[in-house]
Design a protein around this motif. Structure first.
Motif, mmCIF file in Angstrom:
data_model
loop_
_atom_site.group_PDB
_atom_site.id
_atom_site.type_symbol
_atom_site.label_atom_id
_atom_site.label_comp_id
_atom_site.label_asym_id
_atom_site.label_seq_id
_atom_site.Cartn_x
_atom_site.Cartn_y
_atom_site.Cartn_z
ATOM 1 N N PHE A 1 0.634 11.785 -2.429
ATOM 2 C CA PHE A 1 -0.160 10.995 -1.489
ATOM 3 C C PHE A 1 0.704 10.519 -0.335
ATOM 4 C CE2 PHE A 1 -2.091 10.624 -5.629
ATOM 5 C CZ PHE A 1 -3.447 10.681 -5.388
ATOM 6 N N SER A 2 0.153 10.589 0.879
ATOM 7 C CA SER A 2 0.865 10.069 2.049
ATOM 8 C C SER A 2 -0.149 9.667 3.113
ATOM 9 C CB SER A 2 1.831 11.116 2.612
ATOM 10 O OG SER A 2 1.132 12.289 2.997
ATOM 11 N N PHE A 3 0.263 8.743 3.966
ATOM 12 C CA PHE A 3 -0.586 8.370 5.088
ATOM 13 C C PHE A 3 -0.494 9.437 6.172
ATOM 14 C CE2 PHE A 3 0.052 3.851 3.664
ATOM 15 C CZ PHE A 3 -1.285 3.570 3.447
ATOM 16 N N ILE A 4 -1.632 9.858 6.675
ATOM 17 C CA ILE A 4 -1.689 10.646 7.900
ATOM 18 C C ILE A 4 -1.629 9.659 9.057
ATOM 19 C CG2 ILE A 4 -3.124 12.150 9.342
ATOM 20 C CD1 ILE A 4 -4.363 13.204 6.670
ATOM 21 N N GLU A 5 -2.405 8.599 8.903
ATOM 22 C CA GLU A 5 -2.404 7.493 9.856
ATOM 23 C C GLU A 5 -2.886 6.254 9.119
ATOM 24 O OE1 GLU A 5 -6.601 7.660 12.143
ATOM 25 O OE2 GLU A 5 -5.229 9.283 12.679
ATOM 26 N N VAL A 6 -2.472 5.090 9.608
ATOM 27 C CA VAL A 6 -2.911 3.839 9.000
ATOM 28 C C VAL A 6 -2.785 2.723 10.023
ATOM 29 C CG1 VAL A 6 -0.628 3.346 7.998
ATOM 30 C CG2 VAL A 6 -2.681 2.306 6.994
ATOM 31 N N ASP A 7 -3.764 1.835 10.018
ATOM 32 C CA ASP A 7 -3.744 0.661 10.879
ATOM 33 C C ASP A 7 -4.229 -0.522 10.041
ATOM 34 O OD1 ASP A 7 -4.061 -1.381 12.735
ATOM 35 O OD2 ASP A 7 -5.024 -0.097 14.234
ATOM 36 N N ALA A 8 -3.280 -1.281 9.523
ATOM 37 C CA ALA A 8 -3.618 -2.402 8.652
ATOM 38 C C ALA A 8 -4.361 -3.504 9.391
ATOM 39 C CB ALA A 8 -2.354 -2.969 8.014
ATOM 40 N N ALA A 9 -4.202 -3.573 10.703
ATOM 41 C CA ALA A 9 -4.884 -4.615 11.476
ATOM 42 C C ALA A 9 -6.383 -4.361 11.573
ATOM 43 C CB ALA A 9 -4.283 -4.712 12.883
ATOM 44 N N THR A 10 -6.793 -3.087 11.532
ATOM 45 C CA THR A 10 -8.215 -2.755 11.683
ATOM 46 C C THR A 10 -8.862 -2.243 10.402
ATOM 47 O OG1 THR A 10 -7.793 -0.459 12.342
ATOM 48 C CG2 THR A 10 -7.846 -2.136 14.107
ATOM 49 N N GLY A 11 -8.057 -1.865 9.403
ATOM 50 C CA GLY A 11 -8.608 -1.331 8.163
ATOM 51 C C GLY A 11 -8.884 0.159 8.206
ATOM 52 N N HIS A 12 -8.313 0.854 9.160
ATOM 53 C CA HIS A 12 -8.474 2.310 9.252
ATOM 54 C C HIS A 12 -7.281 3.019 8.607
ATOM 55 C CE1 HIS A 12 -11.225 1.179 12.554
ATOM 56 N NE2 HIS A 12 -11.843 2.297 12.221
ATOM 57 N N VAL B 1 -10.479 6.004 5.292
ATOM 58 C CA VAL B 1 -10.781 4.601 5.032
ATOM 59 C C VAL B 1 -11.230 3.986 6.359
ATOM 60 C CG1 VAL B 1 -9.909 2.369 4.234
ATOM 61 C CG2 VAL B 1 -9.017 4.504 3.241
ATOM 62 N N SER B 2 -12.397 3.340 6.340
ATOM 63 C CA SER B 2 -12.948 2.729 7.545
ATOM 64 C C SER B 2 -13.482 1.341 7.219
ATOM 65 C CB SER B 2 -14.116 3.565 8.081
ATOM 66 O OG SER B 2 -13.720 4.895 8.300
ATOM 67 N N TYR C 1 0.843 -1.202 0.000
ATOM 68 C CA TYR C 1 0.000 0.000 0.000
ATOM 69 C C TYR C 1 0.876 1.250 0.000
ATOM 70 C CZ TYR C 1 -4.457 2.389 1.172
ATOM 71 O OH TYR C 1 -5.596 3.155 1.168
ATOM 72 N N GLU C 2 1.930 1.255 0.798
ATOM 73 C CA GLU C 2 2.852 2.395 0.820
ATOM 74 C C GLU C 2 3.497 2.590 -0.549
ATOM 75 O OE1 GLU C 2 5.201 0.966 4.091
ATOM 76 O OE2 GLU C 2 4.083 2.191 5.542
ATOM 77 N N HIS C 3 3.852 1.484 -1.202
ATOM 78 C CA HIS C 3 4.414 1.534 -2.556
ATOM 79 C C HIS C 3 3.381 2.102 -3.536
ATOM 80 C CE1 HIS C 3 6.848 0.360 -5.993
ATOM 81 N NE2 HIS C 3 5.871 -0.416 -6.449
ATOM 82 N N TYR C 4 2.134 1.721 -3.351
ATOM 83 C CA TYR C 4 1.044 2.232 -4.190
ATOM 84 C C TYR C 4 0.964 3.758 -4.095
ATOM 85 C CZ TYR C 4 -3.748 2.555 -6.074
ATOM 86 O OH TYR C 4 -4.864 2.849 -6.810
ATOM 87 N N LEU C 5 0.978 4.291 -2.882
ATOM 88 C CA LEU C 5 0.915 5.751 -2.716
ATOM 89 C C LEU C 5 2.135 6.426 -3.342
ATOM 90 C CD1 LEU C 5 -0.484 6.159 0.917
ATOM 91 C CD2 LEU C 5 -1.739 6.138 -1.261
ATOM 92 N N LYS C 6 3.288 5.795 -3.227
ATOM 93 C CA LYS C 6 4.500 6.342 -3.844
ATOM 94 C C LYS C 6 4.344 6.401 -5.357
ATOM 95 C CE LYS C 6 9.372 5.336 -4.630
ATOM 96 N NZ LYS C 6 10.467 4.392 -4.374
ATOM 97 N N ARG C 7 3.875 5.292 -5.943
ATOM 98 C CA ARG C 7 3.723 5.263 -7.392
ATOM 99 C C ARG C 7 2.666 6.263 -7.879
ATOM 100 N NH1 ARG C 7 8.373 3.390 -8.450
ATOM 101 N NH2 ARG C 7 8.580 1.308 -9.356
ATOM 102 N N LEU C 8 1.567 6.387 -7.156
ATOM 103 C CA LEU C 8 0.563 7.394 -7.526
ATOM 104 C C LEU C 8 1.181 8.788 -7.506
ATOM 105 C CD1 LEU C 8 -2.587 6.204 -5.536
ATOM 106 C CD2 LEU C 8 -2.158 5.976 -7.997
ATOM 107 N N PHE D 1 -8.372 3.710 -2.493
ATOM 108 C CA PHE D 1 -7.832 3.519 -1.147
ATOM 109 C C PHE D 1 -8.492 2.359 -0.413
ATOM 110 C CE2 PHE D 1 -7.169 8.207 -1.904
ATOM 111 C CZ PHE D 1 -5.904 8.013 -2.427
ATOM 112 N N SER D 2 -9.775 2.112 -0.666
ATOM 113 C CA SER D 2 -10.403 0.932 -0.071
ATOM 114 C C SER D 2 -9.967 -0.334 -0.816
ATOM 115 C CB SER D 2 -11.932 1.061 -0.033
ATOM 116 O OG SER D 2 -12.454 1.215 -1.328
ATOM 117 N N GLY D 3 -9.779 -0.264 -2.114
ATOM 118 C CA GLY D 3 -9.284 -1.417 -2.860
ATOM 119 C C GLY D 3 -7.908 -1.847 -2.389
ATOM 120 N N ALA D 4 -7.024 -0.882 -2.170
ATOM 121 C CA ALA D 4 -5.680 -1.198 -1.673
ATOM 122 C C ALA D 4 -5.749 -1.746 -0.246
ATOM 123 C CB ALA D 4 -4.784 0.036 -1.735
#
Length: 186
Positions: A93-104, A178-179, A78-85, A138-141
């Motif tokens: 594009f950059s994450f403000i916050e991300v939690d892959a365990a919860t999908g937020h 993303v929620s 996902y981080e690579h995806y934002l870099k490529r975009l 962002f939800s697809g990724a």
């Protein structure tokens, strides 16, 4: 950011690829003018729903392909995806916050193509949320991350702030949230 994006052009076919995925290179005003006209023709709500579905499928597919190409797993993809975009002219594009365990997640978008194109080459100026085309991405990724890591959530993404609203709200960037969907909808 110095874009170190690998672009290969097939001399026989003219097909452009990056990381073995076929690409199309078009001027920003051309793409945005087509986007604005499609929205006007079918209505923003219908168009946004279609773009969300297509963007979701495309992001999921992209993550699947890139994970194989680069050996990336979970959130690293996902981080690579934002870099490529960010390297392809859509904005930064950059994450403000991300939690892959919860999908937020919250994704920040600076210098959106849709905001920068306003008032240029016939693109109308609009003080609304203009960057909804990215929401499904962002939800697809994130859902690809869930499947790759064994999580069971499905997500939804919305544009919660747009820099185009700046005259009214003082935003200098866009935000996508993303929620996870409730279990019954997942």
């Amino acid at each position: 950011m110095q874009p170190q994006l690998p672009i290969d052009v097939n001399a026989e076919t003219g097909v452009w690829t990056t990381d073995s995925l076929p690409m199309i290179y078009v001027p920003r005003h051309f793409f945005v003018n087509n986007h604005v006209e499609a929205e006007a023709a079918i209505g923003k709500e219908t168009y946004a729903e279609s773009l969300y579905k297509a963007g979701y499928r495309s992001a999921y597919f992209w993550c699947s392909q890139e994970s194989k190409t680069h050996g990336l797993k979970g959130l690293a993809c996902y981080e690579h995806y934002l870099k490529r975009l960010s390297q392809r002219g859509w904005g930064l594009f950059s994450f403000i916050e991300v939690d892959a365990a919860t999908g937020h997640a919250q994704i920040r978008l600076d210098h959106s193509v849709f905001v920068l194109a306003q008032g240029i080459a016939g693109v109308p100026v609009n003080k609304d949320k203009l960057c909804y085309l990215f929401a499904g991405w962002f939800s697809g990724a994130m859902d690809w991350v869930a499947d790759d890591t064994g999580a069971s959530y499905r997500t939804v993404s919305t544009e919660t702030q747009c820099a185009a609203e700046s005259a009214d709200h003082g935003h200098d960037h866009c935000v996508f949230t993303v929620s996870p969907l409730p279990a019954a909808q997942a």
